[in-house]
Design a protein around this motif. Structure first.
Motif, PDB file in Angstrom:
ATOM      1  N   ALA A 239     -75.504   7.664  25.313  1.00  0.00           N
ATOM      2  CA  ALA A 239     -74.620   8.903  25.195  1.00  0.00           C
ATOM      3  C   ALA A 239     -75.384   9.690  26.209  1.00  0.00           C
ATOM      4  N   GLU A 240     -76.650   9.802  26.504  1.00  0.00           N
ATOM      5  CA  GLU A 240     -77.226  10.514  27.401  1.00  0.00           C
ATOM      6  C   GLU A 240     -77.199  10.296  28.901  1.00  0.00           C
ATOM      7  N   ALA A 241     -76.891   9.156  29.107  1.00  0.00           N
ATOM      8  CA  ALA A 241     -76.654   8.541  30.490  1.00  0.00           C
ATOM      9  C   ALA A 241     -75.180   9.114  30.590  1.00  0.00           C
ATOM     10  N   ALA A 242     -74.247   8.919  29.757  1.00  0.00           N
ATOM     11  CA  ALA A 242     -72.921   9.333  30.068  1.00  0.00           C
ATOM     12  C   ALA A 242     -72.866  10.789  30.183  1.00  0.00           C
ATOM     13  N   LEU A 243     -73.589  11.461  29.363  1.00  0.00           N
ATOM     14  CA  LEU A 243     -73.655  13.127  29.337  1.00  0.00           C
ATOM     15  C   LEU A 243     -74.093  13.381  30.606  1.00  0.00           C
ATOM     16  N   SER A 244     -75.058  12.724  31.280  1.00  0.00           N
ATOM     17  CA  SER A 244     -75.567  13.377  32.609  1.00  0.00           C
ATOM     18  C   SER A 244     -74.417  13.178  33.657  1.00  0.00           C
ATOM     19  N   LEU A 245     -73.271  12.287  33.464  1.00  0.00           N
ATOM     20  CA  LEU A 245     -72.282  12.648  34.418  1.00  0.00           C
ATOM     21  C   LEU A 245     -71.298  13.422  34.450  1.00  0.00           C
ATOM     22  N   VAL A 246     -71.127  14.204  32.955  1.00  0.00           N
ATOM     23  CA  VAL A 246     -70.245  14.999  32.855  1.00  0.00           C
ATOM     24  C   VAL A 246     -70.551  16.565  32.677  1.00  0.00           C
ATOM     25  N   GLU A 247     -71.598  16.710  32.611  1.00  0.00           N
ATOM     26  CA  GLU A 247     -72.196  18.020  32.324  1.00  0.00           C
ATOM     27  C   GLU A 247     -71.896  19.118  33.081  1.00  0.00           C
ATOM     28  N   THR A 248     -71.899  18.759  34.576  1.00  0.00           N
ATOM     29  CA  THR A 248     -71.729  19.595  35.483  1.00  0.00           C
ATOM     30  C   THR A 248     -70.338  20.133  35.291  1.00  0.00           C
ATOM     31  N   THR A 249     -69.284  19.138  35.103  1.00  0.00           N
ATOM     32  CA  THR A 249     -67.907  19.341  34.831  1.00  0.00           C
ATOM     33  C   THR A 249     -67.605  20.401  33.436  1.00  0.00           C
ATOM     34  N   CYS A 250     -68.386  19.967  32.602  1.00  0.00           N
ATOM     35  CA  CYS A 250     -68.422  20.722  31.327  1.00  0.00           C
ATOM     36  C   CYS A 250     -68.718  22.319  31.630  1.00  0.00           C
ATOM     37  N   SER A 251     -69.909  22.353  32.347  1.00  0.00           N
ATOM     38  CA  SER A 251     -70.184  23.848  32.406  1.00  0.00           C
ATOM     39  C   SER A 251     -69.128  24.504  33.350  1.00  0.00           C
ATOM     40  N   LYS A 252     -68.526  23.934  34.346  1.00  0.00           N
ATOM     41  CA  LYS A 252     -67.519  24.352  35.208  1.00  0.00           C
ATOM     42  C   LYS A 252     -66.288  24.868  34.403  1.00  0.00           C
ATOM     43  N   HIS A 253     -65.985  24.200  33.111  1.00  0.00           N
ATOM     44  CA  HIS A 253     -64.886  24.398  32.464  1.00  0.00           C
ATOM     45  C   HIS A 253     -64.991  25.104  31.217  1.00  0.00           C
ATOM     46  N   GLY A 254     -66.180  25.960  31.243  1.00  0.00           N
ATOM     47  CA  GLY A 254     -66.702  26.727  30.152  1.00  0.00           C
ATOM     48  C   GLY A 254     -66.914  25.924  28.733  1.00  0.00           C
ATOM     49  N   ILE A 255     -67.360  24.709  28.763  1.00  0.00           N
ATOM     50  CA  ILE A 255     -67.447  23.842  27.764  1.00  0.00           C
ATOM     51  C   ILE A 255     -68.845  23.863  27.385  1.00  0.00           C
ATOM     52  N   ALA A 256     -69.415  24.067  26.307  1.00  0.00           N
ATOM     53  CA  ALA A 256     -70.776  24.105  25.800  1.00  0.00           C
ATOM     54  C   ALA A 256     -71.193  22.571  24.962  1.00  0.00           C
ATOM     55  N   VAL A 257     -72.170  21.902  25.715  1.00  0.00           N
ATOM     56  CA  VAL A 257     -72.521  20.602  25.124  1.00  0.00           C
ATOM     57  C   VAL A 257     -73.641  20.694  24.070  1.00  0.00           C
ATOM     58  N   LYS A 258     -73.313  20.354  22.809  1.00  0.00           N
ATOM     59  CA  LYS A 258     -74.478  20.355  21.870  1.00  0.00           C
ATOM     60  C   LYS A 258     -74.747  18.866  21.511  1.00  0.00           C
ATOM     61  N   ARG A 259     -76.058  18.574  21.424  1.00  0.00           N
ATOM     62  CA  ARG A 259     -76.735  17.320  21.067  1.00  0.00           C
ATOM     63  C   ARG A 259     -77.292  17.463  19.654  1.00  0.00           C
ATOM     64  N   LEU A 260     -76.780  16.626  18.626  1.00  0.00           N
ATOM     65  CA  LEU A 260     -77.690  16.843  17.615  1.00  0.00           C
ATOM     66  C   LEU A 260     -78.118  15.070  17.388  1.00  0.00           C
ATOM     67  N   TRP A 261     -79.329  14.943  17.782  1.00  0.00           N
ATOM     68  CA  TRP A 261     -79.522  13.674  17.673  1.00  0.00           C
ATOM     69  C   TRP A 261     -80.339  13.027  16.357  1.00  0.00           C
ATOM     70  N   GLY A 262     -79.781  12.067  15.721  1.00  0.00           N
ATOM     71  CA  GLY A 262     -80.656  11.720  14.304  1.00  0.00           C
ATOM     72  C   GLY A 262     -81.318  10.520  14.720  1.00  0.00           C
ATOM     73  N   ARG A 263     -81.575   9.697  14.128  1.00  0.00           N
ATOM     74  CA  ARG A 263     -82.280   8.500  14.512  1.00  0.00           C
ATOM     75  C   ARG A 263     -81.525   7.172  14.305  1.00  0.00           C
ATOM     76  N   THR A 264     -81.035   6.482  15.318  1.00  0.00           N
ATOM     77  CA  THR A 264     -80.271   5.409  15.062  1.00  0.00           C
ATOM     78  C   THR A 264     -81.114   4.072  15.627  1.00  0.00           C
ATOM     79  N   PRO A 265     -81.074   3.076  14.977  1.00  0.00           N
ATOM     80  CA  PRO A 265     -81.771   1.783  15.243  1.00  0.00           C
ATOM     81  C   PRO A 265     -81.503   1.261  16.722  1.00  0.00           C
ATOM     82  N   ALA A 266     -82.371   0.682  17.519  1.00  0.00           N
ATOM     83  CA  ALA A 266     -82.440   0.275  18.645  1.00  0.00           C
ATOM     84  C   ALA A 266     -81.534  -0.969  18.371  1.00  0.00           C
ATOM     85  N   THR A 267     -80.450  -1.357  19.077  1.00  0.00           N
ATOM     86  CA  THR A 267     -79.814  -2.492  19.069  1.00  0.00           C
ATOM     87  C   THR A 267     -79.561  -3.288  20.128  1.00  0.00           C
TER      88      THR A 267
END
Ligand SMILES: Nc1ncnc2c1ncn2[C@@H]1O[C@H](COP(=O)(O)OP(=O)(O)OP(=O)(O)O)[C@@H](O)[C@H]1O
Ligand SMILES: [Mg+2]
Length: 256
Positions: free
Chosen positions: A120-148
């Motif tokens: 998710a972080e890798a994909a967010l790094s590609l869209v965050e600039t677009t989000c800020s241009k469009h007035g979209i606030a990005v929130k991350r609520l990371w829990g713990r998921t197992p490595a798979t």
């Protein structure tokens, strides 16, 4: 019958001892259509592989030019942020071209242990600039998921498509919340937007290949995303309310 199609039929049906194609005379219209469709798909595959191969060189040039420009943009904040985003996007394109070539060569790339947060972080790094241009606030609520074990770039691609759908649904801004969580049986990442939501008719047709409500959409994003997830033992769920927004969940069963 053209040569490629003849060879394809020989492979599918096998030749008799005298070199004739058994069953060929009795091939009905539907079987013939299916073969022609296969041949067209194979042709598209060959063209795509050639495109991916030839497009890599100019993409490398663009990518390294962007890197030089970003390094030279010094203290000029906004320009630097935009150049870095363009650089990340060009790298993503290079990865995609390499994936196509690997696929054409029959290689799927490494499947290693990864987390959903990482993809998710890798994909967010590609869209965050677009989000800020469009007035979209990005929130991350990371829990713990197992490595798979999964193909990182493939799952990153699923997030990328889901994020872009969310962005398209919020032309006047809003919020994009990405949350991960797990329980004893499964783990998941949910992507919630505060956009226009979907009608029950749209929800019912989601993930059919080619279904889109966008002028320039291919309608292949969710269809391919479902296929990629299925290969990694995951699935996609949707909850949506018109006028309120949509939550898309990427869900995986825990291995027992
Ligand atoms: N978060 C969302 N909010 C509202 N509608 C959505 C959302 N996600 C998907 N949709 C609907 O589902 C349709 C299909 O999505 P999909 O990603 O498969 O294709 P697309 O986005 O239209 O095209 P492409 O992915 O090629 O840009 C979209 O056209 C849109 O109508
Ligand atoms: Mg899409």
């Amino acid at each position: 019958m053209n040569e490629t199609l003849r060879r394809l039929m020989e492979r599918l049906l096998g030749k008799t001892e005298d070199g004739r194609l058994p069953g060929a005379p009795s091939l009905d219209g539907t079987a013939m259509e299916a073969l022609l469709r296969l041949e067209r798909l194979a042709q598209i595959g060959r063209m795509t592989a050639a495109f991916a191969h030839d497009a890599r060189t100019p993409m490398h040039v663009i990518s390294s030019a962007l890197e030089t420009m970003a390094a030279g943009a010094g203290g000029r904040g906004a320009a630097r942020v935009e150049l870095r985003a363009a650089q990340r996007s060009s790298k993503k394109l290079l990865h995609m071209l390499n994936d196509i070539l690997d696929f054409a060569k029959g290689e799927r790339g490494p499947i290693k242990d990864h987390t959903l947060e990482e993809a998710a972080e890798a994909a967010l790094s590609l869209v965050e600039t677009t989000c800020s241009k469009h007035g979209i606030a990005v929130k991350r609520l990371w829990g713990r998921t197992p490595a798979t074990k999964f193909h990182l770039r493939a799952i990153e691609g699923v997030f990328y498509n889901v994020f872009n759908n969310a962005i398209d649904a919020m032309p006047d801004g809003g919020s994009l919340t990405v949350k991960t969580a797990s329980n004893k049986k499964s783990f998941w990442a949910s992507v919630r937007d505060t956009g226009g939501g979907m009608s029950p008719e749209t929800l019912a047709r989601l993930s059919s290949p080619g279904f889109t409500t966008k002028e320039s959409g291919s309608g292949m994003g969710l269809y391919l995303s479902r296929q990629i997830l299925a290969e990694s033992g995951g699935e996609l769920d949707f909850e949506s309310q018109e006028g309120k927004g949509t939550t898309v969940t990427l869900r995986f069963k825990r291995k027992t």
